[in-house]
Design an enzyme around this catalytic site. Structure first.
Site, mmCIF file in Angstrom:
data_model
loop_
_atom_site.group_PDB
_atom_site.id
_atom_site.type_symbol
_atom_site.label_atom_id
_atom_site.label_comp_id
_atom_site.label_asym_id
_atom_site.label_seq_id
_atom_site.Cartn_x
_atom_site.Cartn_y
_atom_site.Cartn_z
ATOM 1 N N ASP A 30 0.822 -1.200 0.000
ATOM 2 C CA ASP A 30 0.000 0.000 0.000
ATOM 3 C C ASP A 30 0.861 1.257 0.000
ATOM 4 O OD1 ASP A 30 -2.941 -0.821 0.375
ATOM 5 O OD2 ASP A 30 -1.939 -2.011 1.891
ATOM 6 N N SER A 31 1.926 1.242 0.778
ATOM 7 C CA SER A 31 2.765 2.432 0.910
ATOM 8 C C SER A 31 3.481 2.753 -0.394
ATOM 9 C CB SER A 31 3.777 2.236 2.041
ATOM 10 O OG SER A 31 3.114 2.004 3.271
#
Length: 401
Positions: free
Chosen positions: A167-168
């Site tokens: 996600d990051s």
């Protein structure tokens, strides 16, 4: 003056990737309005919290943003979002493809409301392709993007990184794409915006170094290899006298020679089998055993100092207690105190990257769900009576009236 002051951003979505991207934009001055359900983004309940309130993670993720709570399942709620879109520069959304279409808030419909709008979409598999409608989370992207296959030890199952790395990384690409689209629109005078399509699995896949051509042209499939680096050596973590772990990266010829001299191992420095990188990779077990034997005779702190003085990259394996005690993190302003829930101090990570002329900053911790609903709707032209009526209908939620 922060570099993104004057940029209006609407955040549609929840969890991690989209909100992480808008957090970065907000750190650098963008005016971010987080649109969340009346029940709040679920990340508010993830992890530890201050005095039983919203999670620490959510207060970090939502910092510098304003919160408006809207039920997007109701047409009256969606109409509020349309009003927000008309004056926005950017919408960042991370709904599954097809969700916004069901609510008559498709990318095309948003662009019709505001032709200059940049829509940045973060999804599991992107807006096209046979998997576009599949639900996708970061851990699935890490698996299908290739990261899990090379993480861990060869005799054990694949392991996940202890953080939401997929996600990051996608969030970083969302920020990059958004800034490029803003540059194209405003500096290149394109006048119209565009859609930035970020897929979680592609974001992870983009980190796979040379693995694709290695497979296509050599038939090689990289396997899990623990803490070693298949392409270069020595690069590993090593035990110390005080039962800590130290990372050393001496994977160039010059650094290898420096490390062997520091270890008083002139025999290894002169060994023809270790005279080049392919040779060191082929003999990595023997080499790592010698380095481990040396590191076990010294404390971690002694080794860090010795390596630094010799010009060899090395550093301890830190947990959060080690990080918080480290003076370099503090000198770089990576621990920032802001007012949290009930006015209590809340320490959160500092801003990255550092800009010399227009640095970012943290003004406030994440707000309560719907804390800014009343104020924002008033700015959109809604009367107090209209706001109260929509609140009673459940189309919106006003934490502060």
């Amino acid at each position: 003056m922060k570099p993104l002051e004057g940029i209006q951003v609407i955040e549609l979505g929840a969890f991690i990737a989209g909100p992480f991207a808008t957090r970065i934009l907000a750190d650098f001055g963008a005016q971010v309005i987080k649109v969340e359900s009346p029940n709040g983004d679920q990340i508010r309940t993830w992890g530890l919290s201050q005095d039983g309130g919203d999670s620490y993670w959510s207060r970090v993720q939502m910092r510098n943003k304003r919160s408006i709570a809207i039920d997007l399942h109701q047409e009256a709620g969606r109409e509020v979002v349309r009003k927000l879109i008309r004056s926005a520069d950017v919408v960042i959304e991370n709904f599954k493809p097809g969700t916004l279409e069901k609510w008559n808030l498709s990318h095309d419909e948003m662009k019709a409301l505001n032709p200059r709008l940049i829509v940045t979409s973060v999804t599991g598999y992107g807006q096209t392709g046979p998997y576009r409608e599949r639900p996708g989370f970061g851990n699935i992207a890490e698996s299908m993007g290739g990261l899990r296959a090379v993480t861990g030890f060869p005799d054990r199952p694949p392991v996940r990184v202890g953080l939401s790395i997929g996600d990051s990384v996608a969030a970083l690409y969302a920020v990059i794409g958004t800034l490029m689209a803003l540059y194209h629109r405003d500096v290149k005078d394109a006048k119209a915006g565009q859609v930035v399509d970020v897929a979680l699995y592609e974001s992870v896949f983009s980190l796979m170094e040379g693995l694709l051509p290695e497979y296509v042209h050599e038939g090689s499939i990289r396997e899990r290899q623990g803490n070693t680096l298949k392409a270069a050596a020595p690069s590993n973590v090593y035990p110390t006298l005080d039962e800590k772990w130290l990372a050393i990266g001496a994977n160039s010829h010059t650094l290898f020679q420096k490390l062997m001299r520091l270890m008083n191992r002139d025999d290894l420095a002169a060994d023809p089998a270790l005279s080049d990188n392919p040779g060191r990779v082929a003999n990595v077990d023997r080499l790592d055993a010698a380095i481990s034997e040396w590191t076990k005779q010294h404390t971690c702190a002694e080794l860090v100092d010795a390596l630094a003085e010799a010009g060899i990259p090395g550093g301890p394996i830190y947990d959060m207690a080690d990080i918080y005690a480290d003076p370099h993190f503090r000198a770089r302003e990576m621990f920032v105190s802001v007012s949290g829930q009930n006015g209590k101090e809340l320490v959160m990570p500092g801003v990255v990257p550092k800009l010399t002329q227009t640095p970012g900053g943290i003004t406030w911790a994440g707000p309560d769900c719907g804390a800014d609903t009343h104020a924002i709707m008033g700015q959109l032209g809604y009367s107090d009576e209209q706001i109260d009526e929509l609140d009673k209908l459940g189309a919106i939620h006003c934490a502060v009236s």
